[in-house]
Design a protein around this motif. Structure first.
Motif, short mmCIF file in Angstrom:
data_model
loop_
_atom_site.label_atom_id
_atom_site.label_comp_id
_atom_site.label_asym_id
_atom_site.label_seq_id
_atom_site.Cartn_x
_atom_site.Cartn_y
_atom_site.Cartn_z
N TRP A 35 0.83 -1.20 0.00
CA TRP A 35 0.00 0.00 0.00
C TRP A 35 0.87 1.26 0.00
CZ3 TRP A 35 -3.02 2.25 4.67
CH2 TRP A 35 -3.93 3.21 4.23
N ALA A 36 1.92 1.26 0.81
CA ALA A 36 2.82 2.42 0.85
C ALA A 36 3.51 2.61 -0.50
CB ALA A 36 3.85 2.23 1.96
N LEU A 37 3.96 1.53 -1.12
CA LEU A 37 4.61 1.61 -2.43
C LEU A 37 3.65 2.13 -3.49
CD1 LEU A 37 7.19 1.09 -4.04
CD2 LEU A 37 6.39 -1.24 -4.41
N GLN A 38 2.42 1.62 -3.49
CA GLN A 38 1.42 2.08 -4.46
C GLN A 38 1.10 3.55 -4.22
OE1 GLN A 38 -2.00 2.85 -3.55
NE2 GLN A 38 -2.57 3.29 -5.67
N HIS A 44 0.68 10.04 -3.61
CA HIS A 44 -0.22 10.37 -2.52
C HIS A 44 0.58 10.28 -1.23
CE1 HIS A 44 -3.77 10.29 -5.01
NE2 HIS A 44 -3.45 9.09 -5.48
N PRO A 45 1.30 11.34 -0.87
CA PRO A 45 2.19 11.27 0.29
C PRO A 45 1.45 11.03 1.62
CG PRO A 45 2.10 13.51 -0.55
CD PRO A 45 1.36 12.65 -1.52
N ALA A 46 0.26 11.58 1.77
CA ALA A 46 -0.46 11.39 3.03
C ALA A 46 -0.81 9.91 3.23
CB ALA A 46 -1.72 12.25 3.07
N THR A 47 -1.26 9.27 2.17
CA THR A 47 -1.61 7.86 2.25
C THR A 47 -0.37 7.01 2.49
OG1 THR A 47 -3.40 8.29 0.69
CG2 THR A 47 -2.86 6.00 1.09
#
Length: 161
Positions: A35-38, A44-47
């Motif tokens: 999820w962080a890589l995607q 989407h830095p916040a995500t």
């Protein structure tokens, strides 16, 4: 009801519990990394930061669940007691044992302190079969018999009132 037989067992083997904790922790970390890589690729830095924060939380939870202290669990025919298996000099603490999951060779027990001593809180105890088989069978019998006795006693109390 007649007196229930006494049993005393030391629980030291947590291989099944630790294997399950490891599998779930690694799965959660893999999903959160993906999820962080995607999120990073989609800009989407916040995500991405949220995923990394959750990743740290999942790792911390996994480490806390991994640590289980060996205990001695005893039933004297009337009540349950628990104490650290590594420190036999410790005073036994009276507990109520609740069976939460029973898979035959593995059980998850919830130990509720009978008195509200300083710092006494409910704790979870993963217990798995390890020889000798007679002790495991006696433990299972005591758990089921003592639970039935508590239900019978509370039912008798309800009829008296």
């Amino acid at each position: 009801m007649g007196e229930l037989p006494a049993v005393r067992i030391t629980i030291r083997n947590f291989a099944v519990w630790r294997g399950g904790v490891l599998a779930l922790t690694m799965s959660a970390i893999a999903v959160l990394c993906a999820w962080a890589l995607q999120s990073h690729r989609a800009q989407h830095p916040a995500t991405m930061w949220l995923a990394l924060l959750l990743l740290a939380g999942a790792a911390r939870l996994g480490v806390s669940l991994w640590r289980v202290v060996p205990v001695t669990l005893a039933f004297d025919g009337a009540g349950w007691f628990v104490w650290s298996a590594d420190r036999e000099a410790d005073a036994p603490m009276a507990v109520e044992v609740q069976l939460c999951i029973d898979l035959g060779a593995w059980m998850l027990l919830r130990l509720l302190p009978s008195s509200h001593e300083a710092g006494a809180r409910p704790r979870w105890l993963p217990a798995q079969f390890s020889p000798p088989e007679a002790q495991w069978h006696a433990l299972r019998c005591a758990i089921y018999s003592s639970a039935r006795q508590v239900r019978d006693d509370s039912a008798r109390g309800a009829h008296v009132e």
